[in-house]
Motif scaffolding. Structure first.
Motif, PDB file in Angstrom:
ATOM      1  N   HIS A  56       0.820  -1.210   0.000  1.00 50.13           N
ATOM      2  CA  HIS A  56       0.000   0.000   0.000  1.00 50.13           C
ATOM      3  C   HIS A  56       0.852   1.257   0.000  1.00 50.13           C
ATOM      4  O   HIS A  56       0.339   2.358   0.129  1.00 50.13           O
ATOM      5  N   ALA A  91     -10.158  -9.791   8.466  1.00 54.04           N
ATOM      6  CA  ALA A  91      -9.309  -8.986   7.583  1.00 54.04           C
ATOM      7  C   ALA A  91      -7.898  -8.867   8.143  1.00 54.04           C
ATOM      8  O   ALA A  91      -6.910  -9.015   7.418  1.00 54.04           O
ATOM      9  N   SER A 138      -6.036 -12.006   7.720  1.00 56.75           N
ATOM     10  CA  SER A 138      -5.730 -12.424   6.356  1.00 56.75           C
ATOM     11  C   SER A 138      -4.580 -11.624   5.758  1.00 56.75           C
ATOM     12  O   SER A 138      -4.148 -11.908   4.655  1.00 56.75           O
ATOM     13  N   VAL A 139      -4.076 -10.621   6.491  1.00 57.73           N
ATOM     14  CA  VAL A 139      -2.889  -9.916   6.001  1.00 57.73           C
ATOM     15  C   VAL A 139      -1.695 -10.843   6.192  1.00 57.73           C
ATOM     16  O   VAL A 139      -1.515 -11.427   7.266  1.00 57.73           O
ATOM     17  N   GLN A 143      -3.856  -2.368   5.144  1.00 54.61           N
ATOM     18  CA  GLN A 143      -4.143  -3.464   4.221  1.00 54.61           C
ATOM     19  C   GLN A 143      -5.427  -4.178   4.627  1.00 54.61           C
ATOM     20  O   GLN A 143      -6.225  -4.589   3.787  1.00 54.61           O
ATOM     21  N   ALA A 144      -5.632  -4.309   5.943  1.00 48.62           N
ATOM     22  CA  ALA A 144      -6.845  -4.976   6.425  1.00 48.62           C
ATOM     23  C   ALA A 144      -8.076  -4.153   6.065  1.00 48.62           C
ATOM     24  O   ALA A 144      -9.079  -4.689   5.597  1.00 48.62           O
ATOM     25  N   LYS A 181      -8.499  -2.089   3.660  1.00 53.00           N
ATOM     26  CA  LYS A 181      -8.754  -2.179   2.236  1.00 53.00           C
ATOM     27  C   LYS A 181      -9.546  -3.451   1.941  1.00 53.00           C
ATOM     28  O   LYS A 181     -10.500  -3.439   1.182  1.00 53.00           O
ATOM     29  N   MET A 182      -9.158  -4.521   2.594  1.00 51.08           N
ATOM     30  CA  MET A 182      -9.843  -5.794   2.364  1.00 51.08           C
ATOM     31  C   MET A 182     -11.245  -5.790   2.941  1.00 51.08           C
ATOM     32  O   MET A 182     -12.145  -6.413   2.417  1.00 51.08           O
ATOM     33  N   MET A 183     -11.417  -5.112   4.085  1.00 51.57           N
ATOM     34  CA  MET A 183     -12.720  -5.230   4.750  1.00 51.57           C
ATOM     35  C   MET A 183     -13.749  -4.221   4.245  1.00 51.57           C
ATOM     36  O   MET A 183     -14.928  -4.369   4.536  1.00 51.57           O
ATOM     37  N   SER A 234     -16.964  -5.565   2.748  1.00 49.88           N
ATOM     38  CA  SER A 234     -17.793  -6.222   3.765  1.00 49.88           C
ATOM     39  C   SER A 234     -18.448  -5.202   4.672  1.00 49.88           C
ATOM     40  O   SER A 234     -19.578  -5.397   5.130  1.00 49.88           O
ATOM     41  N   ASN A 286      -9.095   4.257  -0.685  1.00 50.04           N
ATOM     42  CA  ASN A 286      -8.297   3.037  -0.867  1.00 50.04           C
ATOM     43  C   ASN A 286      -7.820   2.880  -2.294  1.00 50.04           C
ATOM     44  O   ASN A 286      -7.987   1.832  -2.890  1.00 50.04           O
TER      45      ASN A 286
END
Ligand SMILES: Nc1ncnc2c1ncn2[C@@H]1O[C@H](COP(=O)(O)OP(=O)(O)OP(=O)(O)O)[C@@H](O)[C@H]1O
Ligand SMILES: [Mg+2]
Lengths: 258, 497
Positions: A109, B391, B394-395, B421-422, B424-426, B429, B496
């Protein structure tokens, strides 16, 4: 056991001062006794390559040197710090220890420059503009001056690993640890990364490299450690290890990989 | 991460910002006092006079006598009482409590009088003093529009299916005439159900209170009243026996004056007659014009309660998400317990619990907004905690190792490397969770929270246009959710990259 004045890389002289002092290091994961007693000393400016079969504990040993893994028993002294002392401020110690991973672990990122600037800025060593300047210098040194504002995802494997090396150099570490830095790379990119490591060696950086590149180990190492079953089975100069191996297990290992 | 939090804060503010705009239409409605059961509104004569203020209890929804339009309490009872107050120079403070609650309040002198489409009966006369009758209740027959040629009076019911309201005068009337004429009677519990049975063809005709049915006809329920109406008792305004005689006096005098001046007929005509001014409420456009203020009001409350709950659920969810992956087993235990309780139980249970179950435990009544927000917040927080945990876990662990190897501590590693990063993933959801919470907020109608679906129910309880009103409500939900999703995705893209 130690050769204080091996001349392996262009006039570089291994110092007398002990940088890393490992005594009776053991490490278990549950019932799995991975390191079964390691004792070794690494001197200033020394380049040590660690070789050995898969699962012999090479990575675990390396990770104990910056406490990514906690020793189960024994002591690990790096510079003036005892890593096995629970009182020690491990974050402070780690600033002096650079670590390079097989999988690069660049922060996706952030831009390349931001990756390198993160630690100096967050830890208050440099202001942002200073850190930016330092990042550019380091990128220049690894041959990626034009990639400062690129995202890691846009780089090739070899470029990523060179950025990772630049990032770990940002805090001016006293010692660098490499865990199979070239194993994840396509063959044509191995050379560019090895060249950066070679340059570091020539500049007198103390380094411990876990590697499968036997030719490179022979070329760059002052000393080679052969590990098997969680122990250092044999240690010596590249010519001792590769040309005159003593232990049957080392002979067998070399016969497979060479 | 900071940027993302700011984005969510912005989203929250936007949600909050939308609500006042939507509620601006109704000033005294459930938006500002969503607890209709405790709704209080003052109004009365500007003429002032003695300036005496009486507290009057009434029902919540009994159209056309009392109901809400665009959030305002309106109806024959309301208009009549206010006209009398103006004429007689006193002020009225309304308590829209529900029929039984209003009578209870009268018993304990918490209100001075009750006007609630109440029939004057002998039993009631034993405890209350009634005014002169202000309306004569009748029971009517109603059929689908177009069927009036087939069923034009009671005799035509021979061999037909007729629905009536359980325990009401209409049921008595039906039973009296059933054998003589020869029709089948089914008793149902709500007027809305009666109307729906006739409209769907399950029954041929219904018998119910004339004013209720006539108001629905005016509002386009699709029925017509037919035949001769049957008298079913007089409606009166009641005070406690021996209490407030002067109020009763003023009511009777005022009523006489209104009858004389013709204002009485005007008021009745407004709710029962065919409307001739402005839009025709029986058309679809008319339905939109008359119902939209209430529905937007409800939508405002829906957005507001969702917005507040989502912001709080984010805070709680982040906290519990981190606790669940903490090294400390006590923190982990707390988080696991919280998450499994609120994920493992229906939302409705908690809505009832916080609104009805909690007050006896803590000894204080719980405001309906507090109960609603708690319900949505705790349920949302349990899901958000799982989203956060998933999330973060999962990083790639190599990311944290690289950061720690640089000398960054656990906190800085989380803040600068793992969480961005988390997040961004979440984000997808979380947007999904926001939409779920908005939809779940409709369940709060069960405790009487004046959100969109509740308002829709109130409207079709008065005009019986169930299908159209529900479709309009669904459309409003759809528009709100689509707009919200677009907005969230836009913010997500901005933040993001
Ligand atoms: N975090 C861990 N938990 C449990 N077991 C582990 C962990 N890390 C390593 N091990 C075990 O320790 C042993 C040595 O692993 P290590 O990664 O140090 O070997 P290696 O010499 O680096 O091997 P390779 O050449 O395949 O990288 C293996 O059996 C491995 O399964
Ligand atoms: Mg390894």
């Amino acid at each position: 056991m130690s050769t204080a004045t091996t001349d392996n890389s262009g006039g570089r002289v291994v110092g007398e001062r002990v940088m890393v002092d490992v005594q009776g290091l053991e490490k278990s994961f549950g019932d799995n006794h991975v390191l079964t007693g390691i004792t070794d000393q690494i001197r200033e400016r020394e380049v040590v390559c660690v070789i050995g079969p898969s699962g012999s504990g090479k990575s675990t040993f390396l990770r104990c040197l910056n406490r990514l893994e906690e020793a189960t028993s024994g002591t690990v002294q790096v510079g003036d710090y005892d890593l096995t002392d629970p009182q020690v401020d491990i974050n402070k110690v780690r600033r002096h220890i650079g670590m390079v991973f097989q999988q690069f672990n660049l922060f996706p990122h952030m831009t390349v420059a931001e990756n390198i600037m993160l630690a100096p800025v967050e830890l208050g060593n440099l202001t942002k503009p200073e850190a930016r300047k330092r990042a550019e210098e380091l990128l220049d040194r690894v041959g990626l001056a034009d990639k400062a504002d690129a995202r890691p995802a846009s780089l090739s494997g070899g470029q990523k690993q060179r950025v990772a090396i630049a990032r770990s150099l940002a805090m001016s570490p006293k010692i660098m640890l490499f865990d199979e830095a070239t194993s994840a790379l396509d063959p044509e990119m191995v050379g560019e990364v090895l060249q950066v490591i070679r340059d570091l060696a020539a500049e007198g950086m103390t380094m411990v490299l876990v590697t499968h590149e036997m030719g490179f180990a022979r070329e760059v190492a002052d000393r080679v450690l052969f590990m098997d079953g969680g122990k250092i089975v044999e240690s010596g100069t590249p010519s001792e290890i590769f040309d005159h191996p003593q232990q049957p297990r080392l002979q067998e290992f070399l016969s497979k990989v060479l | 991460m900071r940027a993302l939090l700011a984005a969510f804060a912005t989203l929250g503010v936007l949600l909050l910002g939308l609500a006042p705009a939507a509620t601006a239409s109704g000033t005294d409605g459930p938006a500002t006092t969503p607890v209709t059961a405790a709704g209080t509104e003052a109004s009365g004569s500007e003429a002032g006079g003695t300036g005496e203020t009486y507290v009057i209890g009434t029902d919540t929804t009994f159209a056309p006598f009392e109901f809400r339009q665009g959030g305002d309490l309106v109806g024959i009872d309301i208009d009549l009482m206010e006209a009398i107050a103006e004429d007689q120079g006193f002020e009225v403070e309304w308590r829209s409590l529900g029929f039984n609650a209003a009578l209870q309040a009268l018993d304990s002198n918490q209100v001075d009088g009750v006007i609630a489409g109440m029939s004057i009966t002998e039993e009631r006369q034993e405890v209350y003093d009634f005014s002169e009758p202000y309306f004569t209740g009748t029971v009517t027959l109603a059929v689908n529009e177009g069927d009036e040629s087939e069923i034009s009076d009671w005799e035509d019911l021979a061999g037909k299916q007729v629905v009536v309201k359980t325990g009401s005068i209409s049921e008595e009337v039906a039973n009296e005439r059933q054998d003589e004429i020869g029709f089948e009677v089914t008793a149902l519990d709500q007027t809305t159900t009666l109307v729906e049975s006739v409209k769907s063809g399950n029954a041929d005709a219904l018998i119910d209170d004339y004013p209720v049915i006539a108001y629905g006809v005016q509002q386009g329920s699709g029925l017509v009243t037919v035949g001769e109406q049957v008298e079913a008792g007089d409606y009166g305004f009641a005070v406690n026996q021996g209490q407030n005689p002067e109020l009763l006096e003023k009511f009777n005098t005022g009523l006489q004056e209104l009858r004389a001046s013709g204002e009485y007929d005007e008021i009745l005509n407004e709710y029962l007659g065919a409307e001739d001014d402005g839009v025709d409420p029986s058309s679809f456009w008319g339905l939109i014009v008359t119902s939209l203020p209430s529905l937007l009001n409800g939508l405002g409350n829906t957005l507001l309660v969702t917005g507040i709950s989502f912001v709080l659920a984010m805070v709680l969810g982040l906290a519990f998400g981190f606790m669940k992956i903490a090294r400390n087993p006590v923190l982990r235990g707390i988080a696991v317990t919280f998450i499994s309780i609120f994920r493992g139980t229906p939302i409705l249970v908690w809505a009832f619990f916080f609104y009805f179950g909690l007050p006896p435990l803590i000894g204080v009544p719980v405001n309906i907004w507090v109960a609603g927000v708690m319900t949505l917040t705790f349920n949302g927080a349990a899901y958000i905690a799982e989203i956060v945990r998933g999330a973060v876990q999962s990083v790639d662990p190599g990311q944290a190792e690289a950061s720690r190897s640089l000398g960054l501590g656990h906190g800085k590693t989380m803040q600068r490397v793992v969480l961005p990063q988390a997040f961004k993933m979440m984000t997808p959801s979380l947007i999904n969770q926001l939409v779920i919470m908005l939809k779940d907020s409709s369940l709060l109608l069960a405790i009487g929270f004046a959100e969109l679906l509740y308002q829709a129910q109130q409207i079709y309880a008065a005009n019986f246009r169930v299908t159209e009103v529900l479709l309009i409500a669904a459309l409003l939900y759809f528009i709100a959710i689509t707009a919200l999703t677009q907005l969230a995705n836009y913010v997500d893209r901005k933040v993001n990259r």
